[in-house]
Design a protein around this motif. Structure first.
Motif, PDB file in Angstrom:
ATOM      1  N   HIS A   4       0.875  -1.205  -0.060  1.00 39.47           N
ATOM      2  CA  HIS A   4      -0.034  -0.102   0.183  1.00 39.47           C
ATOM      3  C   HIS A   4       0.906   1.331   0.219  1.00 39.47           C
ATOM      4  O   HIS A   4       0.566   2.196  -0.563  1.00 39.47           O
ATOM      5  N   THR A   5       2.122   1.218   0.575  1.00 38.63           N
ATOM      6  CA  THR A   5       3.022   2.497   0.746  1.00 38.63           C
ATOM      7  C   THR A   5       3.553   2.776  -0.477  1.00 38.63           C
ATOM      8  O   THR A   5       3.599   3.912  -0.745  1.00 38.63           O
ATOM      9  N   LYS A   6       3.549   1.845  -1.592  1.00 45.99           N
ATOM     10  CA  LYS A   6       4.230   1.884  -2.579  1.00 45.99           C
ATOM     11  C   LYS A   6       3.210   2.443  -3.552  1.00 45.99           C
ATOM     12  O   LYS A   6       3.607   3.377  -4.530  1.00 45.99           O
ATOM     13  N   GLU A   7       1.916   2.244  -3.554  1.00 44.91           N
ATOM     14  CA  GLU A   7       0.861   2.731  -4.319  1.00 44.91           C
ATOM     15  C   GLU A   7      -0.325   3.013  -3.497  1.00 44.91           C
ATOM     16  O   GLU A   7      -1.476   2.411  -3.531  1.00 44.91           O
ATOM     17  N   PRO A   8      -0.309   4.182  -2.824  1.00 38.63           N
ATOM     18  CA  PRO A   8      -1.284   4.330  -1.685  1.00 38.63           C
ATOM     19  C   PRO A   8      -2.590   4.770  -2.505  1.00 38.63           C
ATOM     20  O   PRO A   8      -3.645   4.461  -2.198  1.00 38.63           O
ATOM     21  N   GLY A   9      -2.666   5.327  -3.984  1.00 41.30           N
ATOM     22  CA  GLY A   9      -3.737   5.529  -4.692  1.00 41.30           C
ATOM     23  C   GLY A   9      -4.670   4.351  -5.013  1.00 41.30           C
ATOM     24  O   GLY A   9      -5.773   4.479  -5.156  1.00 41.30           O
ATOM     25  N   THR A  10      -4.017   3.277  -4.848  1.00 39.90           N
ATOM     26  CA  THR A  10      -5.117   1.965  -5.459  1.00 39.90           C
ATOM     27  C   THR A  10      -5.912   1.695  -4.101  1.00 39.90           C
ATOM     28  O   THR A  10      -6.915   0.827  -4.242  1.00 39.90           O
ATOM     29  N   ARG A  11      -5.446   2.006  -2.991  1.00 38.89           N
ATOM     30  CA  ARG A  11      -6.006   1.847  -1.505  1.00 38.89           C
ATOM     31  C   ARG A  11      -6.273   0.446  -1.411  1.00 38.89           C
ATOM     32  O   ARG A  11      -7.513  -0.063  -0.998  1.00 38.89           O
ATOM     33  N   LYS A  12      -5.235  -0.478  -1.684  1.00 39.75           N
ATOM     34  CA  LYS A  12      -5.346  -1.832  -1.429  1.00 39.75           C
ATOM     35  C   LYS A  12      -5.823  -2.251  -0.171  1.00 39.75           C
ATOM     36  O   LYS A  12      -6.388  -3.144   0.114  1.00 39.75           O
TER      37      LYS A  12
END
Length: 534
Positions: A355-363
């Motif tokens: 999530h930290t790598k791609e927070p926009g995906t809101r995994k």
């Protein structure tokens, strides 16, 4: 007075072979041999322990221990904050312990003053009865889904793991006042009761303390004594605001057990007393409090805070519950994953790293929402709701058409909403109507002025067909100064798709006025509009 002891007191001496799954993989990375108390602490459930932590940990490893958590039905539904103490029960149950979910059908009529400066509004007896029945049914259903959810994560209940659902109206409703005062009253000192924070704060800074509110901790303590006697319940679980009540309950149970529970009619000494008629150290009542549910900024969740997230579908739909959890701030989501799911700690850490790598995906938020919905409403509904949210994140016209064909028949309902993601409105409240009013009519904004404020802040979008593509893809256009005449340009196949913020999407199905009335639907402002038109 001679006491009759239930055979259920044998729960105090259930041996170690019945305690299951201590320190197994998946509970959390607390190390081999770790007990369930360490698991609860690592996941953030333990705020305070009333009693000796070492003793509690040893007992949980040695034998089955009985716990209870009580909820007063002051509303028709559980809310997300109630899940915290219930999650502790779920974990303990899956580790082979005895857990009791207690509905306060009787104590709700008194009203717990803990943490309050003003007294609760008086509620009719019929409402209390309805709330008690509704909450009991909801707890029963929640236990079913929680058990299935736990099994999917590898948590099988031990052969002697036991769960019970009780209502204190069953015994408090038959309580003799002289019996109550005779056993309880002599052991409860006024000085200690008056010195508690709840009493002092309400008397000094609030609207005063009524006699019924003052006696609430005594009734709660009597609950514990009843369950200690009949079901062997040794540990109470409550919110952090219940610590004072738990301490009072521990004192009361110990007092009654030692002074009025010395022997039964046959002269047999109960199992909890030693040779000097004192409660044995390993059978002393204890308590555990969970933290209050807050955001990272300190904002409380709950009915009294005015922002409760209800677990009843009719109050907070599955779609809305998913959406609310999906909007969890990044600084809160890891804590919520530990508190509201059975996901292993190492798996949560792995998800947070992604999530930290791609927070926009809101995994992480999608995972949280899916897991909580499975816990509350079951796996099938969780998966279906997730698919709906993902579809509406980047909606297509064909997908919305398909949902429109499958929409339920709402004939005979009293609401304009046929599902939280879809709202039915008559054409007269949509076409040639300011968008701020549409937000109000669709129950997206509580008032027309609030709808205008939301648009002015740039937080509302309407979907339009992307003309550069195949006519199927939708793009969201920010609403600012659009005129009422512009609404028709955003209506597609009888649908208006609105989005508030990044994640809250609503599909407004536009129907003819006559059809809207024929199906007995309603919407804010509809009756007023018809009165003006006539």
């Amino acid at each position: 007075m001679a006491m009759r002891f239930s055979s259920a007191t044998s729960a105090f001496i259930t041996p170690q072979r019945h305690v299951q799954r201590q320190g197994v993989d998946g509970d959390g990375d607390v190390g081999a041999g770790a007990g369930v108390l360490a698991v609860l602490e690592e996941r953030g459930y333990v705020n305070q322990i009333a009693g000796d932590r070492t003793t509690l940990d040893r007992l949980l490893r040695a034998r089955r221990v009985a716990f209870y958590a009580g909820i007063d039905p002051t509303a028709p539904s559980l809310h997300l904050g109630h899940l915290l103490p219930l999650m502790v029960l779920f974990w303990l149950y899956h580790h082979g312990h005895h857990v009791v979910s207690l509905v306060g059908g009787a104590t709700a009529r008194v009203g717990d003053p803990s943490g309050r400066l003003t007294s609760r509004t008086r509620t009719a007896a019929s409402v209390h009865e309805t709330n008690s029945r509704t909450m009991s049914a909801q707890l029963s259903a929640l236990w079913e889904t929680a058990t299935q959810y736990g099994h999917r994560h590898g948590h099988e209940a031990g052969p002697n793991g036991k769960k019970q659902l009780l209502d204190n109206a069953a015994w408090l409703g038959q309580l003799n006042i002289l019996d109550f005062l005779g056993r309880m009253g002599n052991g409860m000192r006024l000085g200690a009761m008056l010195g508690r924070d709840t009493v002092r704060n309400k008397m000094e800074r609030g609207d005063g303390m009524s006699f019924s509110e003052f006696t609430y901790p005594l009734l709660q303590a009597w609950d514990w004594w009843h369950m200690f006697l009949v079901h062997g319940v040794q540990v109470q679980i409550g919110g952090s605001d219940q610590y004072g009540n738990i301490i009072a309950g521990m004192d009361a149970v110990k007092h009654i057990a030692q002074n009025y529970g010395s022997e039964d009619k046959e002269g047999r000494r109960p199992e909890w007393l030693d040779g000097e008629s004192k409660v044995k150290d390993d059978m002393m009542p204890m308590g555990l409090t969970v933290p209050l549910l807050t955001t990272a900024s300190g904002e409380k969740f709950g009915k009294s805070a005015g922002n409760a997230i209800w677990l009843d579908r009719s109050l907070t739909s599955a779609f809305d519950l998913y959406g609310l959890l999906l909007r969890s701030p990044d600084e809160d989501v890891e804590r919520y994953l530990k508190l509201f799911t059975f996901l292993p700690i190492h798996e949560i850490a792995s998800v947070m790293a992604e999530h930290t790598k791609e927070p926009g995906t809101r995994k992480a938020q999608h995972l949280l929402a899916s897991e909580v919905l499975e816990l509350v409403h079951g796996r099938e509904e969780a998966m279906n709701t997730r698919e709906k949210h993902q579809a509406l994140r980047a909606p297509s016209l064909s997908a919305l058409r398909g949902q429109n064909e499958l929409r339920p028949n709402t004939q005979g309902t009293d609401s304009a909403s046929a599902g939280a993601e879809r709202t039915f409105l008559p054409s007269s409240l949509v076409l040639n109507t300011p968008f701020s009013r549409i937000l109000y009519h669709a129950r997206i904004a509580p008032t027309k002025s609030e709808g205008a404020r939301m648009i002015a802040k740039g937080g509302v979008y309407a979907a339009a067909v992307d003309k550069s593509g195949d006519g199927n893809r939708l793009d969201f256009v920010q609403l600012r100064d659009q005129k009422p005449s512009d609404v028709a340009a955003f209506a597609m196949d009888g649908m208006l798709v609105l989005r508030v913020g990044k994640w809250k999407v609503r599909v407004v199905d536009i129907v003819e006025d006559a059809e809207f009335d024929a199906r007995k639907l309603d919407a804010p402002g509809w009756e007023e509009w018809k009165a003006i038109r006539s």
